[in-house]
Scaffold this motif. Structure first.
Motif, PDB file in Angstrom:
ATOM      1  N   ALA A  16       0.827  -1.206   0.000  1.00 22.56           N
ATOM      2  CA  ALA A  16       0.000   0.000   0.000  1.00 22.56           C
ATOM      3  C   ALA A  16       0.862   1.256   0.000  1.00 22.56           C
ATOM      4  CB  ALA A  16      -0.936  -0.013   1.208  1.00 22.56           C
ATOM      5  N   ILE A  17       1.898   1.287   0.845  1.00 25.98           N
ATOM      6  CA  ILE A  17       2.740   2.478   0.900  1.00 25.98           C
ATOM      7  C   ILE A  17       3.592   2.583  -0.359  1.00 25.98           C
ATOM      8  CG2 ILE A  17       4.659   1.408   2.131  1.00 25.98           C
ATOM      9  CD1 ILE A  17       3.249   4.937   2.718  1.00 25.98           C
ATOM     10  N   ASP A  18       3.972   1.437  -0.942  1.00 25.71           N
ATOM     11  CA  ASP A  18       4.743   1.452  -2.184  1.00 25.71           C
ATOM     12  C   ASP A  18       3.929   2.086  -3.303  1.00 25.71           C
ATOM     13  OD1 ASP A  18       7.197   0.345  -3.731  1.00 25.71           O
ATOM     14  OD2 ASP A  18       5.501  -0.425  -4.867  1.00 25.71           O
ATOM     15  N   THR A  19       2.668   1.696  -3.420  1.00 23.59           N
ATOM     16  CA  THR A  19       1.794   2.266  -4.442  1.00 23.59           C
ATOM     17  C   THR A  19       1.560   3.746  -4.199  1.00 23.59           C
ATOM     18  OG1 THR A  19       0.690   0.130  -4.726  1.00 23.59           O
ATOM     19  CG2 THR A  19      -0.459   2.076  -5.562  1.00 23.59           C
ATOM     20  N   ALA A  20       1.397   4.129  -2.928  1.00 22.78           N
ATOM     21  CA  ALA A  20       1.165   5.533  -2.600  1.00 22.78           C
ATOM     22  C   ALA A  20       2.366   6.398  -2.976  1.00 22.78           C
ATOM     23  CB  ALA A  20       0.860   5.678  -1.114  1.00 22.78           C
ATOM     24  N   LEU A  21       3.570   5.903  -2.744  1.00 17.51           N
ATOM     25  CA  LEU A  21       4.773   6.680  -3.068  1.00 17.51           C
ATOM     26  C   LEU A  21       4.933   6.870  -4.570  1.00 17.51           C
ATOM     27  CD1 LEU A  21       7.411   5.269  -0.536  1.00 17.51           C
ATOM     28  CD2 LEU A  21       6.194   7.446  -0.436  1.00 17.51           C
ATOM     29  N   ASP A  22       4.352   5.996  -5.360  1.00 15.10           N
ATOM     30  CA  ASP A  22       4.486   6.095  -6.812  1.00 15.10           C
ATOM     31  C   ASP A  22       3.858   7.371  -7.354  1.00 15.10           C
ATOM     32  OD1 ASP A  22       5.882   4.489  -8.660  1.00 15.10           O
ATOM     33  OD2 ASP A  22       4.026   3.981  -9.677  1.00 15.10           O
ATOM     34  N   ARG A  23       2.906   7.922  -6.632  1.00 19.52           N
ATOM     35  CA  ARG A  23       2.222   9.124  -7.118  1.00 19.52           C
ATOM     36  C   ARG A  23       3.076  10.386  -6.935  1.00 19.52           C
ATOM     37  NH1 ARG A  23      -2.994  10.072  -8.627  1.00 19.52           N
ATOM     38  NH2 ARG A  23      -3.616   8.004  -7.962  1.00 19.52           N
ATOM     39  N   ILE A  24       4.077  10.316  -6.062  1.00 20.53           N
ATOM     40  CA  ILE A  24       4.867  11.521  -5.772  1.00 20.53           C
ATOM     41  C   ILE A  24       5.601  12.007  -7.010  1.00 20.53           C
ATOM     42  CG2 ILE A  24       6.767  12.424  -4.382  1.00 20.53           C
ATOM     43  CD1 ILE A  24       5.932  10.566  -2.164  1.00 20.53           C
ATOM     44  N   GLY A  25       6.034  11.062  -7.864  1.00 23.28           N
ATOM     45  CA  GLY A  25       6.747  11.458  -9.069  1.00 23.28           C
ATOM     46  C   GLY A  25       5.972  12.460  -9.897  1.00 23.28           C
ATOM     47  N   LEU A  85       3.735  14.494  -8.821  1.00 27.16           N
ATOM     48  CA  LEU A  85       3.559  15.741  -8.078  1.00 27.16           C
ATOM     49  C   LEU A  85       4.820  16.596  -8.067  1.00 27.16           C
ATOM     50  CD1 LEU A  85       1.559  14.307  -5.042  1.00 27.16           C
ATOM     51  CD2 LEU A  85       0.659  15.466  -7.070  1.00 27.16           C
ATOM     52  N   LEU A  86       5.972  15.958  -8.223  1.00 21.61           N
ATOM     53  CA  LEU A  86       7.233  16.697  -8.228  1.00 21.61           C
ATOM     54  C   LEU A  86       7.670  17.096  -9.622  1.00 21.61           C
ATOM     55  CD1 LEU A  86       9.361  14.675  -5.635  1.00 21.61           C
ATOM     56  CD2 LEU A  86       7.948  16.709  -5.257  1.00 21.61           C
ATOM     57  N   GLY A  87       7.004  16.578 -10.637  1.00 22.08           N
ATOM     58  CA  GLY A  87       7.384  16.854 -12.010  1.00 22.08           C
ATOM     59  C   GLY A  87       6.999  18.255 -12.446  1.00 22.08           C
ATOM     60  N   PRO A  88       7.365  18.621 -13.659  1.00 23.53           N
ATOM     61  CA  PRO A  88       7.015  19.952 -14.183  1.00 23.53           C
ATOM     62  C   PRO A  88       5.505  20.155 -14.156  1.00 23.53           C
ATOM     63  CG  PRO A  88       8.585  18.833 -15.629  1.00 23.53           C
ATOM     64  CD  PRO A  88       8.119  17.819 -14.637  1.00 23.53           C
ATOM     65  N   ALA A  89       5.111  21.322 -13.743  1.00 21.39           N
ATOM     66  CA  ALA A  89       3.680  21.618 -13.652  1.00 21.39           C
ATOM     67  C   ALA A  89       3.063  21.685 -15.050  1.00 21.39           C
ATOM     68  CB  ALA A  89       3.452  22.935 -12.933  1.00 21.39           C
ATOM     69  N   VAL A  90       1.884  21.109 -15.152  1.00 22.57           N
ATOM     70  CA  VAL A  90       1.139  21.170 -16.417  1.00 22.57           C
ATOM     71  C   VAL A  90       0.040  22.213 -16.258  1.00 22.57           C
ATOM     72  CG1 VAL A  90      -0.330  19.908 -18.013  1.00 22.57           C
ATOM     73  CG2 VAL A  90       1.583  18.755 -16.900  1.00 22.57           C
ATOM     74  N   LEU A 140      -1.352  13.542 -19.180  1.00 21.23           N
ATOM     75  CA  LEU A 140      -1.425  12.121 -18.849  1.00 21.23           C
ATOM     76  C   LEU A 140      -0.183  11.660 -18.081  1.00 21.23           C
ATOM     77  CD1 LEU A 140      -2.918  10.581 -22.123  1.00 21.23           C
ATOM     78  CD2 LEU A 140      -4.018  10.677 -19.873  1.00 21.23           C
ATOM     79  N   ALA A 141       1.003  12.044 -18.560  1.00 24.27           N
ATOM     80  CA  ALA A 141       2.239  11.558 -17.947  1.00 24.27           C
ATOM     81  C   ALA A 141       2.401  12.033 -16.517  1.00 24.27           C
ATOM     82  CB  ALA A 141       3.446  11.993 -18.779  1.00 24.27           C
ATOM     83  N   SER A 142       1.956  13.238 -16.221  1.00 19.99           N
ATOM     84  CA  SER A 142       2.175  13.783 -14.881  1.00 19.99           C
ATOM     85  C   SER A 142       1.015  13.537 -13.932  1.00 19.99           C
ATOM     86  CB  SER A 142       2.449  15.291 -14.970  1.00 19.99           C
ATOM     87  OG  SER A 142       1.330  15.977 -15.513  1.00 19.99           O
ATOM     88  N   ARG A 143      -0.198  13.308 -14.471  1.00 19.08           N
ATOM     89  CA  ARG A 143      -1.342  13.197 -13.568  1.00 19.08           C
ATOM     90  C   ARG A 143      -1.992  11.815 -13.551  1.00 19.08           C
ATOM     91  NH1 ARG A 143      -4.247  19.104 -14.392  1.00 19.08           N
ATOM     92  NH2 ARG A 143      -2.481  20.289 -13.564  1.00 19.08           N
ATOM     93  N   VAL A 144      -2.006  11.143 -14.670  1.00 14.93           N
ATOM     94  CA  VAL A 144      -2.693   9.848 -14.733  1.00 14.93           C
ATOM     95  C   VAL A 144      -1.725   8.683 -14.545  1.00 14.93           C
ATOM     96  CG1 VAL A 144      -4.029   8.303 -16.226  1.00 14.93           C
ATOM     97  CG2 VAL A 144      -4.560  10.741 -16.167  1.00 14.93           C
TER      98      VAL A 144
END
Length: 335
Positions: free
Chosen positions: A236-245, A247-252, A312-316
Motif C-alpha cells: 500500500a505504501i509502495d503504491t502511494a509513493l508512486d504518485r509523488i513522481g 507531483l514533483l514533475g514539471p507543472a502542467v 497524462l504523464a504527470s497526472r494519470v
C-alpha cells in the motif's frame, strides 16, 4: 554489443568515486545470473530499468527496459559497469548510464522525467492499531526498510524520524492527512530535520487489504492528498509513493478540461477492470470517467482532464496499474 571491458570498467570506477548527488540517479545494480555476454546484457537491461524508474520517479517505468527498444537503449546509454557482490553475496553488476541518453529514451516513450535535484521529504506515518504507532528510522524494522527501498527505487530522497523519547512525547495520538488541524504538532516537530517538504501519512488495514493515506506539503505549493491500496502494508505504501513522481514533475497548466481517451490492453478480468477504474477515479482534475469500449482484453476509457492529453504523464500515469506499451500511444495493464 561487445564492450571494451578494461576501458569501460575504468571509466565506471572513476565515476563511482564522485560525491553523492544527482549522478546516483543514473547508476544502479542488478543480479548477474550467469556468465557470458547474454547474461551480462540481461543484467545491464535490468539495471537500466532501475535507472529509468529512478529518473522518472515511477516504478512501472522499469518495464520499458525489457522491451526491444529499451534493451537497445540500455546498451547505447551504458557508460560503464563493474562486477560486485550483493548484500547476500550473490554476483551482480553496478552500471552507470549517460544522463542525456536516459532522458532522451524516456522522452521517446512519452514518459516525463523529474528534475535531477529533488526535494528531501520527511515522512510522518502513523500505523493505525491498538495502540497506534509511528514509523521511525528503524521501527518497525521490516516496514521501515521497505519504505526506504520504495523511495530509493523512485529516486526520492526520504527521511524517517528518529523517534527519540523527547520527540515521542510531542507527537499527536492521531493523524488524518485530510485534516490540516491534525498536522500542527507534526509540522513543528519536523523543523529539527530541516526537510524541503513533509509527507503526512496514515496506514490502516489488515490481512490482504491495506490503505495508505498521504498528504504532501511543499513550500509555495498547495498541499495534495491521495490514497492507495495494497494487499500488504508494504504494498500500500509502495503504491502511494508512486504518485509523488507526478507531483514533483514539471507543472502542467490546468487550462479548461479537455476530452481524453486512453486504451489499455491486458484487461482480461473484472478485477483488472476494477483496479484501473479505482485508480482513474482518484486522479485529481479527472472527471466524467466512462467506458467507451470493452472486450477482447482491451478497455477504452473516456474522460475530461485538466491539461488534456499533455497531462497524462504527470497526472494519470503516476501510480497507475498500467504503462505505455513500447512506442505505441496505448497502455498495457500491469498487475
Amino acid at each position: 554489443m561487445r564492450l571494451l571491458l578494461p576501458l569501460v570498467c575504468a571509466v565506471l570506477v572513476l565515476c563511482l568515486a564522485r560525491p553523492a548527488g544527482a549522478l546516483e540517479l543514473y547508476q544502479a545494480s542488478a543480479p548477474l545470473d550467469a556468465t557470458g555476454e547474454a547474461a551480462r546484457d540481461d543484467a545491464v537491461s535490468a539495471a537500466f530499468g532501475r535507472v529509468l524508474a529512478q529518473v522518472a520517479g515511477r516504478q512501472a517505468v522499469a518495464a520499458l527496459a525489457q522491451q526491444p527498444a529499451g534493451r537497445k537503449a540500455a546498451q547505447s546509454a551504458l557508460l560503464g559497469f563493474r562486477a560486485s557482490s550483493g548484500a547476500d553475496g550473490a554476483p551482480q553488476i553496478e552500471a552507470r548510464f549517460d544522463p542525456a541518453a536516459v532522458r532522451a529514451f524516456l522522452a521517446s516513450q512519452h514518459i516525463a522525467a523529474l528534475p535531477d535535484r529533488r526535494p528531501t521529504l520527511l515522512l510522518w506515518l502513523l500505523l493505525d492499531g491498538s495502540p497506534p504507532a509511528w514509523l521511525g528510522a528503524a521501527e518497525p524494522p521490516q516496514l521501515a526498510a521497505a519504505v526506504v527501498q520504495s523511495a530509493s527505487a523512485r529516486g526520492l530522497p526520504l527521511l524517517l524520524p528518529m523517534l527519540d523519547l523527547d520527540e515521542r512525547a510531542k507527537l499527536p495520538p492521531a493523524l488524518d492527512p485530510a485534516d490540516p488541524a491534525s498536522l500542527a504538532a507534526l509540522t513543528t516537530a519536523a523543523a529539527r530535520y530541516r526537510p524541503d517538504g513533509v509527507l503526512f501519512g496514515r496506514l490502516r488495514g489488515g490481512g490482504d487489504r491495506w490503505q495508505a493515506d498521504l498528504r504532501l506539503s511543499l513550500p509555495g505549493r498547495d498541499d495534495v492528498t491521495w490514497s492507495a491500496v495494497g494487499n500488504s502494508a508494504e504494498a500500500a505504501i509502495d503504491t502511494a509513493l508512486d504518485r509523488i513522481g507526478g507531483l514533483l514533475g514539471p507543472a502542467v497548466p490546468d487550462g479548461p478540461p479537455a476530452p481524453v481517451q486512453i486504451s489499455i490492453d491486458g484487461i482480461d478480468d473484472l478485477a483488472a477492470y476494477a483496479r484501473v477504474v479505482e485508480h482513474l477515479s482518484h486522479v485529481p482534475g479527472l472527471r466524467g470517467l466512462h467506458p467507451v469500449a470493452l472486450g477482447q482484453g482491451r478497455a477504452v476509457f473516456g474522460f475530461e482532464l485538466a491539461g488534456g492529453t499533455a497531462a497524462l504523464a504527470s497526472r494519470v500515469e503516476p501510480g497507475a496499474p498500467f504503462a505505455r506499451s513500447g512506442d505505441s500511444p496505448d497502455y498495457r495493464y500491469q498487475p
